[in-house]
Design a protein around this motif. Sequence first.
Motif, short mmCIF file in Angstrom:
data_model
loop_
_atom_site.label_atom_id
_atom_site.label_comp_id
_atom_site.label_asym_id
_atom_site.label_seq_id
_atom_site.Cartn_x
_atom_site.Cartn_y
_atom_site.Cartn_z
N LEU A 1 0.80 -1.23 0.00
CA LEU A 1 0.00 0.00 0.00
C LEU A 1 0.83 1.28 0.00
O LEU A 1 0.31 2.37 0.04
N GLY A 2 2.16 1.15 -0.05
CA GLY A 2 3.01 2.34 -0.15
C GLY A 2 2.89 3.25 1.06
O GLY A 2 2.71 2.79 2.19
N ASP A 3 3.01 4.55 0.84
CA ASP A 3 2.92 5.54 1.90
C ASP A 3 1.45 5.76 2.23
O ASP A 3 0.74 6.48 1.54
N THR A 4 1.00 5.14 3.32
CA THR A 4 -0.42 5.13 3.61
C THR A 4 -0.68 5.20 5.11
O THR A 4 0.20 4.88 5.92
N THR A 5 -1.88 5.59 5.47
CA THR A 5 -2.29 5.57 6.89
C THR A 5 -3.23 4.41 7.15
O THR A 5 -3.82 4.33 8.23
N GLU A 6 -3.38 3.51 6.18
CA GLU A 6 -4.34 2.41 6.28
C GLU A 6 -4.10 1.52 7.51
O GLU A 6 -5.03 0.92 8.04
N PHE A 7 -2.85 1.44 7.97
CA PHE A 7 -2.53 0.51 9.04
C PHE A 7 -2.48 1.17 10.42
O PHE A 7 -2.26 0.48 11.42
N PRO B 1 -4.09 -6.51 13.31
CA PRO B 1 -4.32 -7.82 12.70
C PRO B 1 -4.79 -8.88 13.69
O PRO B 1 -5.49 -9.82 13.31
N GLU B 2 -4.41 -8.72 14.96
CA GLU B 2 -4.80 -9.73 15.96
C GLU B 2 -6.30 -9.68 16.27
O GLU B 2 -6.83 -10.62 16.88
N LEU B 3 -6.96 -8.61 15.86
CA LEU B 3 -8.41 -8.49 16.11
C LEU B 3 -9.24 -8.89 14.89
O LEU B 3 -10.47 -8.84 14.93
N VAL B 4 -8.57 -9.28 13.81
CA VAL B 4 -9.27 -9.63 12.58
C VAL B 4 -9.77 -11.07 12.64
O VAL B 4 -9.01 -12.00 12.93
N SER B 5 -11.05 -11.25 12.37
CA SER B 5 -11.63 -12.59 12.24
C SER B 5 -11.62 -12.93 10.75
O SER B 5 -12.46 -12.43 9.99
N LEU B 6 -10.69 -13.76 10.33
CA LEU B 6 -10.51 -14.02 8.90
C LEU B 6 -11.77 -14.59 8.23
O LEU B 6 -12.07 -14.20 7.09
N PRO B 7 -12.53 -15.48 8.87
CA PRO B 7 -13.73 -15.99 8.19
C PRO B 7 -14.76 -14.90 7.89
O PRO B 7 -15.55 -15.02 6.95
N LEU B 8 -14.74 -13.81 8.68
CA LEU B 8 -15.73 -12.75 8.52
C LEU B 8 -15.16 -11.51 7.83
O LEU B 8 -15.90 -10.60 7.47
N PRO C 1 -12.22 -9.01 1.76
CA PRO C 1 -10.96 -9.29 1.04
C PRO C 1 -9.88 -8.25 1.33
O PRO C 1 -8.70 -8.61 1.48
N PHE C 2 -10.26 -6.97 1.43
CA PHE C 2 -9.27 -5.93 1.69
C PHE C 2 -8.70 -6.05 3.10
O PHE C 2 -7.49 -5.85 3.32
N GLU C 3 -9.52 -6.40 4.06
CA GLU C 3 -9.04 -6.61 5.43
C GLU C 3 -8.08 -7.80 5.48
O GLU C 3 -7.06 -7.77 6.18
N LYS C 4 -8.40 -8.84 4.73
CA LYS C 4 -7.51 -10.00 4.66
C LYS C 4 -6.17 -9.61 4.03
O LYS C 4 -5.11 -10.08 4.45
N TYR C 5 -6.24 -8.76 3.01
CA TYR C 5 -5.01 -8.28 2.37
C TYR C 5 -4.15 -7.54 3.38
O TYR C 5 -2.93 -7.78 3.47
N LYS C 6 -4.76 -6.63 4.14
CA LYS C 6 -3.99 -5.88 5.13
C LYS C 6 -3.43 -6.80 6.21
O LYS C 6 -2.31 -6.59 6.69
N GLU D 1 -1.76 -14.94 -2.68
CA GLU D 1 -2.06 -15.78 -3.85
C GLU D 1 -3.54 -16.13 -3.89
O GLU D 1 -4.19 -16.03 -4.94
N ALA D 2 -4.08 -16.54 -2.74
CA ALA D 2 -5.50 -16.90 -2.68
C ALA D 2 -6.38 -15.70 -3.00
O ALA D 2 -7.35 -15.80 -3.76
N LEU D 3 -6.05 -14.56 -2.41
CA LEU D 3 -6.83 -13.35 -2.65
C LEU D 3 -6.69 -12.86 -4.09
O LEU D 3 -7.64 -12.35 -4.68
N SER D 4 -5.50 -13.04 -4.65
CA SER D 4 -5.27 -12.68 -6.05
C SER D 4 -6.18 -13.49 -6.96
O SER D 4 -6.77 -12.96 -7.91
N ASN D 5 -6.30 -14.77 -6.68
CA ASN D 5 -7.17 -15.64 -7.48
C ASN D 5 -8.63 -15.24 -7.36
O ASN D 5 -9.43 -15.53 -8.26
#
Length: 281
Positions: A28-34, A39-46, A49-54, A77-81
């Motif tokens: 994401l380059g020079d960003t404030t997105e993070f 990441p420890e609070l992210v529930s991957l099943p829920l 796609p963008f949250e999974k990317y981050k 790779e999975a998200l790219s597909n």
Amino acid sequence: MVASDLLKEIQQASISSIEIELKSYYLLGDTTEFDDFNPELVSLPLASPFEKYKYACCKYVGYKTRENEKEAKDMWEALSNEGEVHSMLEHSATLFAKKENEQAFKCLLGASKKGSITAIFRIALCYLNGLYVKKDEAKGLQLMKLLADKKYPDAVYFLSIMYAVGEGGLPFDEKKSEELLLQAVKLESKFALTEYGFRMFVTSNDVSEKEKAFKMIRDSADIGDPRAMTMLAVIYAKGEEGVVDESAEQSRVYLSLAHDLGYTPAINMVKVLMNNDADNN
């Protein structure tokens, strides 16, 4: 060295730098997105796609979580597909590093069609240099101009270089080249910071200007430009009174970084140093 050999070395260095760019992760380059992302609070099943990317980006660098490069690359790779645009860009870098160039370029092309500015820039580099695709300077120039109009820093820099040598169908225009280089420096293009900084470092007799130039080169090296790393290796090897102390250790560090990235001039310098060591033993 004859002129033809020098030209060949310059071309090889340029191609080497571009190949490293294609293999570099963007995150994401020079960003404030993070800033507020944990990441420890992210529930991957829920997660989206963008949250999974981050989440994968955090895993790749170990930001607020345990570092795990393999997990990050597998997720990209999975998200790219699945068509997640940022992951397509990151996955293309992995594919280029694995020399799966045809698939890498297709992935890059897919990301560009979904609006990734960085992907469009890298595709322009490929077309201009005939890397992993048939050379098409007109198409490469069209894309580079499009990005420069949008003030994409590195595209502005590459346009300045094209005007400086009259390549890609552009006329030689030293004044235009200089204007674009200064614009790219203000936009903080890593390529522009390296070139302008080194030019100032070599030509200026003013200590404060040399300090400013040294910082430009160092900042560029810190964000991944192998040319800047190689320049720092040379500067540290000699030192500069009032600006930077001579440091063989720092010189080796930066030369090793550029060498490990696969930058041709750094590889050649290491070979020379190794041969000199062998001759002295």
